[in-house]
Scaffold this motif. Structure first.
Motif, PDB file in Angstrom:
ATOM      1  N   VAL A  92       0.267  -4.969   3.630  1.00 17.43           N
ATOM      2  CA  VAL A  92      -0.310  -6.366   2.517  1.00 17.43           C
ATOM      3  C   VAL A  92       0.836  -7.448   2.248  1.00 17.43           C
ATOM      4  O   VAL A  92       2.014  -6.569   2.174  1.00 17.43           O
ATOM      5  CB  VAL A  92      -0.358  -5.527   0.895  1.00 17.43           C
ATOM      6  N   THR A  93       0.041  -8.498   1.697  1.00 18.98           N
ATOM      7  CA  THR A  93       1.242  -9.898   1.652  1.00 18.98           C
ATOM      8  C   THR A  93       1.412  -9.815   0.299  1.00 18.98           C
ATOM      9  O   THR A  93       0.435 -10.059  -0.501  1.00 18.98           O
ATOM     10  CB  THR A  93       1.123 -10.439   2.962  1.00 18.98           C
ATOM     11  N   VAL A  94       2.369 -11.036  -0.643  1.00 16.56           N
ATOM     12  CA  VAL A  94       3.029 -10.403  -1.317  1.00 16.56           C
ATOM     13  C   VAL A  94       4.139 -11.714  -1.840  1.00 16.56           C
ATOM     14  O   VAL A  94       4.991 -11.160  -1.849  1.00 16.56           O
ATOM     15  CB  VAL A  94       3.051  -9.451  -2.800  1.00 16.56           C
ATOM     16  N   ASN A  95       3.430 -12.198  -2.077  1.00 14.20           N
ATOM     17  CA  ASN A  95       4.850 -13.461  -2.532  1.00 14.20           C
ATOM     18  C   ASN A  95       5.607 -13.797  -0.949  1.00 14.20           C
ATOM     19  O   ASN A  95       6.799 -13.864  -1.134  1.00 14.20           O
ATOM     20  CB  ASN A  95       5.737 -13.678  -3.489  1.00 14.20           C
ATOM     21  N   CYS A 101       1.923  -0.795   2.532  1.00 10.21           N
ATOM     22  CA  CYS A 101       1.247  -0.278   0.940  1.00 10.21           C
ATOM     23  C   CYS A 101       0.165   0.773   1.453  1.00 10.21           C
ATOM     24  O   CYS A 101      -0.826   1.387   1.795  1.00 10.21           O
ATOM     25  CB  CYS A 101       0.231  -0.892   0.331  1.00 10.21           C
ATOM     26  N   SER A 134       9.770  -1.908  -1.233  1.00  7.36           N
ATOM     27  CA  SER A 134       9.372  -1.947  -2.666  1.00  7.36           C
ATOM     28  C   SER A 134      10.260  -1.512  -3.859  1.00  7.36           C
ATOM     29  O   SER A 134      10.236  -1.165  -5.763  1.00  7.36           O
ATOM     30  CB  SER A 134       8.113  -1.615  -2.758  1.00  7.36           C
ATOM     31  N   ARG A 137      10.347  -3.609  -7.182  1.00  6.81           N
ATOM     32  CA  ARG A 137       9.211  -3.723  -7.818  1.00  6.81           C
ATOM     33  C   ARG A 137       8.740  -3.232  -9.053  1.00  6.81           C
ATOM     34  O   ARG A 137       8.459  -1.706  -8.432  1.00  6.81           O
ATOM     35  CB  ARG A 137       7.652  -3.823  -6.737  1.00  6.81           C
ATOM     36  N   ASP A 140       4.205  -5.493 -10.797  1.00  9.95           N
ATOM     37  CA  ASP A 140       3.784  -5.899 -10.669  1.00  9.95           C
ATOM     38  C   ASP A 140       2.401  -6.430 -10.839  1.00  9.95           C
ATOM     39  O   ASP A 140       1.796  -5.540 -10.763  1.00  9.95           O
ATOM     40  CB  ASP A 140       4.652  -6.793  -9.283  1.00  9.95           C
ATOM     41  N   GLN A 141       2.087  -7.413 -10.304  1.00 15.22           N
ATOM     42  CA  GLN A 141       0.372  -7.424  -9.917  1.00 15.22           C
ATOM     43  C   GLN A 141      -0.717  -8.272  -9.154  1.00 15.22           C
ATOM     44  O   GLN A 141       0.603  -9.043  -8.728  1.00 15.22           O
ATOM     45  CB  GLN A 141      -0.111  -7.580 -11.633  1.00 15.22           C
ATOM     46  N   ILE A 142      -1.514  -8.236  -8.370  1.00 17.71           N
ATOM     47  CA  ILE A 142      -1.996  -8.593  -7.883  1.00 17.71           C
ATOM     48  C   ILE A 142      -3.707  -9.358  -8.083  1.00 17.71           C
ATOM     49  O   ILE A 142      -3.823  -8.114  -8.408  1.00 17.71           O
ATOM     50  CB  ILE A 142      -2.088  -8.669  -5.983  1.00 17.71           C
ATOM     51  N   THR A 148      -7.434  -7.973 -11.299  1.00  7.01           N
ATOM     52  CA  THR A 148      -6.071  -7.957 -11.447  1.00  7.01           C
ATOM     53  C   THR A 148      -6.019  -6.698 -11.238  1.00  7.01           C
ATOM     54  O   THR A 148      -6.560  -5.692 -12.065  1.00  7.01           O
ATOM     55  CB  THR A 148      -5.784  -8.580 -13.093  1.00  7.01           C
ATOM     56  N   PHE A 151      -0.177  -3.661  -8.847  1.00  4.54           N
ATOM     57  CA  PHE A 151       0.438  -4.004  -7.123  1.00  4.54           C
ATOM     58  C   PHE A 151       2.249  -2.985  -7.202  1.00  4.54           C
ATOM     59  O   PHE A 151       2.856  -3.679  -8.381  1.00  4.54           O
ATOM     60  CB  PHE A 151       0.693  -4.751  -6.175  1.00  4.54           C
TER      61      PHE A 151
END
Length: 160
Positions: A92-95, A101, A134, A137, A140-142, A148, A151
């Motif tokens: 999963v790509t985040v930012n 994941c 992570s 982290r 966080d949320q995506i 929502t 994450f």
């Protein structure tokens, strides 16, 4: 099924075709249905089970990442009638960072996504080449299809 505080849990290993998210997703769906029929309340799958662990440089391809995420949604939709939860592995790509994941699914919903903290980078393991840790982290949320979703490596899901 839960009897006297005991929960039936399954660990399932689908027959993976590296990079073929639809095939892998169909295998995951088949095994989830089988586990549900056996009375399991939770089925867990290997890390990166949607794509295959050995994709190597394919993890840098947007097509593979989009296909994996689309397949996660497909798996959730196809298993919405089941009375068990599952944890399915995918990238999963985040930012702008890629994470290895586990996505938790239940009754057609993606309840949360847990990014891997400890990324091995020794001998035959070189996950650090592709995946971020992570470790920093928290909470966080995506947003997935307007909803929502947590994450975080510290996922807690409460039954409401």
């Amino acid at each position: 099924m839960m009897t006297e505080g005991i929960v039936r849990v399954a660990a399932a290993t689908p027959e993976i075709v590296v990079g073929d998210c639809r095939h892998n997703g169909n295998e995951i769906i088949r095994l989830m249905k089988e586990a549900d029929m056996a009375g399991c309340l939770l089925t867990v799958f290997p890390e990166l089970s949607v794509t295959g662990y050995t994709c190597g440089d394919l993890f840098n391809q947007k097509l593979l990442l989009d296909s994996a995420f689309d397949e996660l949604k497909h798996i959730a939709e196809e298993t919405a009638e089941l009375s068990m939860a599952a944890c399915v592995g995918l990238p999963v790509t985040v930012n702008g960072k890629l994470y290895n994941c586990g996505a938790f699914l239940y009754k057609g919903q993606i309840l949360g996504i847990v990014p891997k903290v400890n990324i091995p980078n020794y001998t035959e393991f070189y996950e650090g080449r592709y995946f971020a840790s992570s470790v920093n982290r928290v909470d966080d949320q995506i947003v997935i299809d307007g909803k929502t979703v947590p994450f975080t490596p510290n996922l807690l899901i409460e039954d409401t």
